[in-house]
Design a protein around this motif. Structure first.
Motif, PDB file in Angstrom:
ATOM      1  N   VAL A  32       0.990  -1.138   0.017  1.00 28.35           N
ATOM      2  CA  VAL A  32       0.060   0.036  -0.026  1.00 28.35           C
ATOM      3  C   VAL A  32       0.940   1.355   0.064  1.00 28.35           C
ATOM      4  CG1 VAL A  32      -1.452   1.356   1.427  1.00 28.35           C
ATOM      5  CG2 VAL A  32      -2.154  -1.075   0.895  1.00 28.35           C
ATOM      6  N   MET A  33       0.674   2.042  -0.836  1.00 28.75           N
ATOM      7  CA  MET A  33       1.079   3.556  -0.984  1.00 28.75           C
ATOM      8  C   MET A  33       0.264   4.563  -0.220  1.00 28.75           C
ATOM      9  SD  MET A  33       3.369   3.534  -4.295  1.00 28.75           S
ATOM     10  CE  MET A  33       4.498   4.733  -3.862  1.00 28.75           C
ATOM     11  N   GLY A  34       0.769   5.373   0.771  1.00 29.99           N
ATOM     12  CA  GLY A  34      -0.055   6.239   1.320  1.00 29.99           C
ATOM     13  C   GLY A  34       0.386   7.489   1.542  1.00 29.99           C
ATOM     14  N   TRP A  35      -0.489   8.603   1.771  1.00 28.21           N
ATOM     15  CA  TRP A  35      -0.246   9.766   2.223  1.00 28.21           C
ATOM     16  C   TRP A  35      -0.682  10.276   3.652  1.00 28.21           C
ATOM     17  CZ3 TRP A  35       2.849  13.062  -0.606  1.00 28.21           C
ATOM     18  CH2 TRP A  35       3.063  12.657  -1.955  1.00 28.21           C
ATOM     19  N   PHE A  36       0.311  10.836   4.470  1.00 25.08           N
ATOM     20  CA  PHE A  36      -0.019  11.384   5.595  1.00 25.08           C
ATOM     21  C   PHE A  36       0.165  12.823   5.606  1.00 25.08           C
ATOM     22  CE2 PHE A  36      -1.097   7.617   8.192  1.00 25.08           C
ATOM     23  CZ  PHE A  36      -0.410   6.459   7.273  1.00 25.08           C
ATOM     24  N   ARG A  37      -0.215  13.745   6.679  1.00 28.06           N
ATOM     25  CA  ARG A  37       0.338  14.916   7.085  1.00 28.06           C
ATOM     26  C   ARG A  37       0.236  15.375   8.127  1.00 28.06           C
ATOM     27  NH1 ARG A  37      -5.756  17.575   4.424  1.00 28.06           N
ATOM     28  NH2 ARG A  37      -6.859  17.010   6.705  1.00 28.06           N
ATOM     29  N   ALA A  39       0.590  18.900  10.512  1.00 30.59           N
ATOM     30  CA  ALA A  39       0.261  20.385  10.610  1.00 30.59           C
ATOM     31  C   ALA A  39       0.951  20.834  12.019  1.00 30.59           C
ATOM     32  CB  ALA A  39      -1.154  20.855  10.756  1.00 30.59           C
ATOM     33  N   PRO A  40       1.763  22.019  12.161  1.00 32.40           N
ATOM     34  CA  PRO A  40       2.357  22.412  13.264  1.00 32.40           C
ATOM     35  C   PRO A  40       1.402  22.177  14.498  1.00 32.40           C
ATOM     36  CG  PRO A  40       2.222  24.111  11.417  1.00 32.40           C
ATOM     37  CD  PRO A  40       1.577  23.212  11.091  1.00 32.40           C
ATOM     38  N   GLY A  41       2.178  21.403  15.776  1.00 32.62           N
ATOM     39  CA  GLY A  41       1.756  21.314  16.943  1.00 32.62           C
ATOM     40  C   GLY A  41       0.765  20.337  16.876  1.00 32.62           C
ATOM     41  N   LYS A  42       0.433  19.255  15.927  1.00 33.94           N
ATOM     42  CA  LYS A  42      -0.395  18.472  15.625  1.00 33.94           C
ATOM     43  C   LYS A  42       0.302  17.080  15.353  1.00 33.94           C
ATOM     44  CE  LYS A  42      -4.552  21.104  14.343  1.00 33.94           C
ATOM     45  NZ  LYS A  42      -5.756  21.036  13.288  1.00 33.94           N
ATOM     46  N   GLU A  43      -0.485  16.019  15.815  1.00 39.49           N
ATOM     47  CA  GLU A  43       0.068  14.645  15.217  1.00 39.49           C
ATOM     48  C   GLU A  43       0.176  14.320  13.725  1.00 39.49           C
ATOM     49  OE1 GLU A  43      -0.635  12.496  19.376  1.00 39.49           O
ATOM     50  OE2 GLU A  43      -1.589  11.659  17.698  1.00 39.49           O
ATOM     51  N   ARG A  44       0.843  13.569  13.325  1.00 44.06           N
ATOM     52  CA  ARG A  44       0.630  13.223  11.812  1.00 44.06           C
ATOM     53  C   ARG A  44      -0.577  12.207  11.914  1.00 44.06           C
ATOM     54  NH1 ARG A  44       6.096  10.872   9.035  1.00 44.06           N
ATOM     55  NH2 ARG A  44       6.889  13.074  10.056  1.00 44.06           N
ATOM     56  N   GLU A  45      -1.472  12.642  10.630  1.00 42.77           N
ATOM     57  CA  GLU A  45      -2.745  12.068  10.675  1.00 42.77           C
ATOM     58  C   GLU A  45      -2.724  11.421   8.994  1.00 42.77           C
ATOM     59  OE1 GLU A  45      -5.691  14.866  10.948  1.00 42.77           O
ATOM     60  OE2 GLU A  45      -5.350  15.985   8.965  1.00 42.77           O
ATOM     61  N   PHE A  46      -3.313  10.337   8.858  1.00 42.93           N
ATOM     62  CA  PHE A  46      -3.633   9.626   7.542  1.00 42.93           C
ATOM     63  C   PHE A  46      -4.335  10.498   6.873  1.00 42.93           C
ATOM     64  CE2 PHE A  46      -4.818   6.389   4.798  1.00 42.93           C
ATOM     65  CZ  PHE A  46      -6.047   6.464   4.428  1.00 42.93           C
ATOM     66  N   VAL A  47      -3.994  10.586   5.485  1.00 43.11           N
ATOM     67  CA  VAL A  47      -4.779  11.267   4.393  1.00 43.11           C
ATOM     68  C   VAL A  47      -5.321  10.350   3.607  1.00 43.11           C
ATOM     69  CG1 VAL A  47      -4.696  12.956   2.383  1.00 43.11           C
ATOM     70  CG2 VAL A  47      -3.250  13.307   4.742  1.00 43.11           C
ATOM     71  N   ALA A  48      -4.765   9.308   2.783  1.00 39.89           N
ATOM     72  CA  ALA A  48      -5.242   8.488   1.897  1.00 39.89           C
ATOM     73  C   ALA A  48      -4.356   7.249   1.467  1.00 39.89           C
ATOM     74  CB  ALA A  48      -5.591   9.107   0.394  1.00 39.89           C
ATOM     75  N   PHE A  49      -4.668   6.213   1.170  1.00 39.28           N
ATOM     76  CA  PHE A  49      -3.736   5.144   0.634  1.00 39.28           C
ATOM     77  C   PHE A  49      -4.478   4.535  -0.469  1.00 39.28           C
ATOM     78  CE2 PHE A  49      -5.808   1.491   1.967  1.00 39.28           C
ATOM     79  CZ  PHE A  49      -6.054   1.633   3.372  1.00 39.28           C
ATOM     80  N   ILE A  50      -3.466   3.838  -1.354  1.00 36.55           N
ATOM     81  CA  ILE A  50      -3.756   3.220  -2.519  1.00 36.55           C
ATOM     82  C   ILE A  50      -3.200   1.596  -2.595  1.00 36.55           C
ATOM     83  CG2 ILE A  50      -2.012   4.447  -3.966  1.00 36.55           C
ATOM     84  CD1 ILE A  50      -4.284   4.121  -6.268  1.00 36.55           C
TER      85      ILE A  50
END
Length: 120
Positions: A32-37, A39-50
């Motif tokens: 699976v290839m995915g994207w996470f993001r 933001a400043p002061g926040k935890e890394r979060e899931f965006v999408a995967f394929i």
């Protein structure tokens, strides 16, 4: 193994960006290839995967606005981001996992990140 993410930038709210991620060093068959993001002061979060077969999963926050595609022959994936909002501002990371999962700790390889900034 290296993942190279690119395509970030500054865009106004409502605009679009296209992120790309290229993997080198091996072929990720059945991964699976995915994207996470993050933001400043926040935890890394899931965006999408394929998946290898192009099945996709999106976070509710981006569903209907972001579209993920994958080219297995070139070992690349792309994230088309439309109708961008200021809350989409973050560093975006691409990653690869052997699992069908949104959990960051299950992703074995990570790119260096690309900054996306959406102005209001």
């Amino acid at each position: 193994v290296q993942l190279q993410a690119c395509g970030g930038g500054l865009v106004q709210a409502g605009g679009s960006l296209r992120l790309s991620c290229a993997a080198s060093g091996r072929t990720f068959n059945n991964y699976v290839m995915g994207w996470f993001r993050q933001a400043p002061g926040k935890e890394r979060e899931f965006v999408a995967f394929i998946s290898w077969s192009s099945r996709t999963l999106y976070a509710d926050s981006v569903k209907g606005r972001f579209t993920l595609s994958r080219d297995n022959g070139k070992n690349t994936m792309a994230l088309q981001m439309n109708s961008l909002k200021p809350e989409d501002t973050a560093i975006y990371y691409c990653a690869v996992s052997g699992y069908w999962t949104t959990a960051t700790d299950k992703y074995d390889y990570w790119g260096q990140g690309t900054q996306v900034t959406v102005s209001s």
